[in-house]
Design a protein around this motif. Structure first.
Motif, PDB file in Angstrom:
ATOM      1  N   CYS A  59       0.831  -1.215   0.000  1.00  0.00           N
ATOM      2  CA  CYS A  59       0.000   0.000   0.000  1.00  0.00           C
ATOM      3  C   CYS A  59       0.859   1.255   0.000  1.00  0.00           C
ATOM      4  O   CYS A  59       0.583   2.222  -0.731  1.00  0.00           O
ATOM      5  CB  CYS A  59      -0.931   0.003   1.204  1.00  0.00           C
ATOM      6  N   GLU A  62       2.510   1.762  -3.444  1.00  0.00           N
ATOM      7  CA  GLU A  62       1.552   2.267  -4.433  1.00  0.00           C
ATOM      8  C   GLU A  62       1.271   3.751  -4.221  1.00  0.00           C
ATOM      9  O   GLU A  62       1.152   4.510  -5.189  1.00  0.00           O
ATOM     10  CB  GLU A  62       0.255   1.463  -4.344  1.00  0.00           C
ATOM     11  N   LYS A  63       1.170   4.160  -2.974  1.00  0.00           N
ATOM     12  CA  LYS A  63       0.938   5.573  -2.664  1.00  0.00           C
ATOM     13  C   LYS A  63       2.131   6.427  -3.086  1.00  0.00           C
ATOM     14  O   LYS A  63       1.962   7.514  -3.661  1.00  0.00           O
ATOM     15  CB  LYS A  63       0.670   5.736  -1.164  1.00  0.00           C
ATOM     16  N   LYS A  66       2.394   7.342  -6.763  1.00  0.00           N
ATOM     17  CA  LYS A  66       1.435   8.327  -7.270  1.00  0.00           C
ATOM     18  C   LYS A  66       1.733   9.744  -6.802  1.00  0.00           C
ATOM     19  O   LYS A  66       1.050  10.689  -7.204  1.00  0.00           O
ATOM     20  CB  LYS A  66       0.022   7.929  -6.831  1.00  0.00           C
ATOM     21  N   LEU A  67       2.749   9.908  -5.973  1.00  0.00           N
ATOM     22  CA  LEU A  67       3.054  11.242  -5.435  1.00  0.00           C
ATOM     23  C   LEU A  67       3.623  12.163  -6.507  1.00  0.00           C
ATOM     24  O   LEU A  67       4.431  11.750  -7.339  1.00  0.00           O
ATOM     25  CB  LEU A  67       4.068  11.134  -4.299  1.00  0.00           C
ATOM     26  N   ASP A 156       2.215  14.828   2.872  1.00  0.00           N
ATOM     27  CA  ASP A 156       1.424  14.085   1.883  1.00  0.00           C
ATOM     28  C   ASP A 156       1.347  12.614   2.263  1.00  0.00           C
ATOM     29  O   ASP A 156       0.358  11.946   1.986  1.00  0.00           O
ATOM     30  CB  ASP A 156       2.049  14.256   0.497  1.00  0.00           C
ATOM     31  N   ILE A 157       2.418  12.121   2.890  1.00  0.00           N
ATOM     32  CA  ILE A 157       2.443  10.762   3.440  1.00  0.00           C
ATOM     33  C   ILE A 157       3.108  10.827   4.811  1.00  0.00           C
ATOM     34  O   ILE A 157       4.158  11.461   4.972  1.00  0.00           O
ATOM     35  CB  ILE A 157       3.227   9.782   2.542  1.00  0.00           C
TER      36      ILE A 157
END
Length: 243
Positions: A59, A62-63, A66-67, A156-157
């Motif tokens: 997970c 994948e995140k 996309k950043l 963002d994360i």
């Protein structure tokens, strides 16, 4: 058997499962790991990624993919896992630049090891412009910010590597042994539990009072290999584990 062990009876070689089934054993090896400790900090559960299972890492990967460039990535906790995450993010930054923050309430990263290791980590982070925030406790995390005592950091994360705690099974075993140990199940030099020469604990759920070993996958692997080899050679009582 897909079930949870809810109680143990080491004297009678018996485990009780949440299904009500009882398991009798000749030997038992506990390797059930630890639980994530959020210390009750508001927003951690809802807003952070955890690194506990293979699915967690999938997970997160994948995140990250996309950043957008120049996103803010916050890593909370600078023990072994946090430092490894920062290192992996630096590898990613060879292709797409992100701003990386490292946060911890302790004085130095990797503080369970020698100060020279901490210094090497810190110098490396400075070289690669990691925003280092040591001796800074997280107060809360909302959907946009990690709130520290003196400032807030946009993200963002956010990856939580801030600590672990005993699982309910570990606490149940320690209660059976009449032992209070926040670090895990105390084991002897051959991985056995107390006086029980047919009960063993390996990996993160265990705690050696003889010599410090970090709670890492490398340690768990070596312990598992040691126990397996000892069983295969029928020599578990005659050897001791050396990391």
């Amino acid at each position: 058997i897909k079930a949870t062990v809810v109680s143990v009876d080491l004297n009678n070689n018996k485990l009780t499962l949440n299904t009500g089934k009882e398991i009798l054993y000749g030997n038992v090896i506990f390797s059930h790991g630890v639980d994530i400790n959020t210390f009750g900090i508001d927003g951690v559960e809802d807003n952070c990624f955890f690194i506990k299972t293979p699915n967690d890492t999938t997970c997160l990967r994948e995140k990250l993919a996309k950043l957008a460039p120049r996103s803010n990535i916050v890593v909370i906790g600078t023990g072994v896992t946090g430092v490894e995450i920062v290192g992996s993010l630096l590898d990613i930054n060879q292709y797409s630049y992100h701003k990386i923050y490292a946060i911890d309430g302790i004085k130095r990263p990797m503080n369970m090891f020698s100060e020279s290791i901490s210094t090497a980590v810190t110098n490396s982070w400075k070289k690669y412009n990691i925003d280092i925030n040591m001796e800074k406790f997280v107060k809360k995390i909302d959907a946009k910010y990690v709130h520290l005592e003196d400032k807030k950091i946009p993200y963002d994360i956010a990856v939580w590597c801030g600590g672990t705690k005993n699982s309910s099974l570990t606490n149940s075993i320690n209660s059976y042994l009449n032992i209070k140990s926040p670090h895990g199940i105390p084991i002897n030099q051959n991985m056995s539990i107390g006086k029980y020469q047919n009960a063993f604990a390996i990996g993160d759920c265990s705690f050696s009072s003889y010599v410090f070993v970090p709670k890492t996958a490398q340690v768990a692997y070596q312990q598992g290999k040691y126990v397996a080899n000892a069983f295969n050679k029928h020599s578990i009582k005659n050897t001791k584990f050396v990391y």
